[in-house]
Design an enzyme around this catalytic site. Structure first.
Site, PDB file in Angstrom:
ATOM      1  N   CYS A 121     -11.511   3.704   2.385  1.00  0.00           N
ATOM      2  CA  CYS A 121     -10.500   4.623   1.840  1.00  0.00           C
ATOM      3  C   CYS A 121      -9.831   5.422   2.958  1.00  0.00           C
ATOM      4  O   CYS A 121      -8.615   5.616   2.948  1.00  0.00           O
ATOM      5  CB  CYS A 121     -11.118   5.631   0.871  1.00  0.00           C
ATOM      6  SG  CYS A 121     -12.389   4.990  -0.191  1.00  0.00           S
ATOM      7  N   ASP A 122     -10.619   5.917   3.902  1.00  0.00           N
ATOM      8  CA  ASP A 122     -10.102   6.935   4.828  1.00  0.00           C
ATOM      9  C   ASP A 122      -9.899   6.462   6.266  1.00  0.00           C
ATOM     10  O   ASP A 122      -9.267   7.168   7.051  1.00  0.00           O
ATOM     11  CB  ASP A 122     -11.060   8.150   4.832  1.00  0.00           C
ATOM     12  CG  ASP A 122     -11.149   8.784   3.449  1.00  0.00           C
ATOM     13  OD1 ASP A 122     -10.151   8.718   2.710  1.00  0.00           O
ATOM     14  OD2 ASP A 122     -12.211   9.331   3.114  1.00  0.00           O
ATOM     15  N   CYS A 151     -16.335   7.108   2.861  1.00  0.00           N
ATOM     16  CA  CYS A 151     -15.699   5.825   2.535  1.00  0.00           C
ATOM     17  C   CYS A 151     -14.744   5.414   3.655  1.00  0.00           C
ATOM     18  O   CYS A 151     -13.623   5.932   3.742  1.00  0.00           O
ATOM     19  CB  CYS A 151     -14.942   5.933   1.206  1.00  0.00           C
ATOM     20  SG  CYS A 151     -14.057   4.432   0.781  1.00  0.00           S
TER      21      CYS A 151
END
Ligand code: NAP
Length: 291
Positions: free
Chosen positions: A121-122, A118
């Site tokens: 997200c990261d 992701c």
């Protein structure tokens, strides 16, 4: 979300079960550029949040429980979650798909320690770092472009010498000086102890092996449909996607499937929404046929 919207708007007694919250993959997609009606595009998060808001306006009940099984009963079906069992006359399965793993040594151990599925997200954890990204489809190239907001460079590792992604994404990626490519190559291992430090590569044409030092590895090599909880209840194709007809009906009367989880040509938000609307109307017709 669309199936829920249509079903609740048609005043069917509907609950939407989701283990984590509404929106599925779109919530973790940075930007959705091709959903009609949004001339500038929309963040995936906002699009999903608006769909939920719209469905709730028609009193859709959203229940945050994971469906763990569906069983046939003489008068319909039971859908079980860890907390409850729901009796229903019809079920629409819209459980989507999750990102496929590479299944190479180090991948599992270093997930969350450099290996990610992701970028939204990261990505920010890899500011000014060099990262690798595996895959050549729409997800891979879209997320590679997104990562360039943060990282020093992203090296796309693809198993062939041409990309599967849409031409418009390819053009953007080729024009981006932060994106590099390693062609005809696969990752054979992720190296690192507490944190990923490199990927081991093999050129599939020459068998030459090499290592690429990176701080992060983003994996976008396709999807696996989330059908495990169905335990073979409905017919699936070789890849595990549910087989439906044009009305989203599965082989079992009363069970419908829509979105990324079913056999189809194009897995995008717009086609998922169309599927969802069709599934809800088909479910309504099915219920009418019972009375
Ligand atoms: P995908 O289209 O299936 O592409 C997967 C990519 O990973 C392909 O390039 C494939 O290589 C490669 N690959 C597969 N298995 C591999 C392995 N074991 N090792 C190395 N490489 C591997 O998956 P996706 O990109 O996640 O997209 C899924 C669906 O969502 C598609 O229908 C896509 O169009 C849609 N989507 C659309 C958008 C958009 O419209 N902007 C954005 C994201 C996703 P090959 O090319 O050699 O097969």
């Amino acid at each position: 979300m669309t199936a829920g919207l249509y079903a609740s708007r048609a005043k069917l007694d509907t609950i939407l079960l989701d283990s984590v919250g509404c929106g599925g993959q779109s919530v973790i997609t940075d930007w959705i550029d091709n959903y009609p009606g949004f001339p500038e595009g929309s963040s995936g998060y906002d699009l999903a949040a608006n769909m939920e808001k719209q469905a709730r306006r028609f009193n859709l009940a959203v229940v945050l429980e994971e469906a763990t099984s569906i069983e046939r009963q003489p008068d319909g079906f039971t859908v079980s979650t860890p907390a409850n069992t729901y009796h229903t006359k019809t079920v629409i399965i819209a459980a989507g798909a999750t990102h496929k793993k590479m299944d190479v040594p180090g991948e599992l151990d270093l997930t969350g320690k450099g290996v990610s599925y992701c970028a939204t997200c990261d990505g920010p954890f890899f500011r000014d770092k060099e990262v690798a990204l595996v895959g050549g489809g729409d997800s891979a190239i879209q997320e590679a472009i997104f990562l360039t907001r943060f990282v020093k460079s992203v090296t796309v590792i693809h198993r062939r010498d041409s990309l599967r992604a849409a031409k418009i994404l390819q053009d953007k990626a080729f024009a981006n000086p932060k994106i590099k490519f390693i062609w005809d190559s696969v990752v054979t291992a992720v190296r690192g102890n507490d944190q990923a430090t490199a990927v081991a590569l093999k050129n599939v044409r020459t068998d030459a092996v090499s290592e690429l030092p990176v701080s992060g590895i983003f994996v976008f090599i396709g999807l696996v449909p989330n059908t495990a909880f169905l335990s073979g209840l409905v017919a699936c194709d070789k890849q595990g996607y549910i087989v439906t007809d044009d009305a989203m009906a599965t082989a079992i009367p009363g069970i419908f499937a829509c979105g990324d989880i079913r056999v189809k040509l194009l897995r995008q938000v717009v086609t998922a929404a169309g599927d969802g609307a069709t599934a809800a109307v088909a479910a309504q017709h099915y219920l009418e046929s019972l009375s």
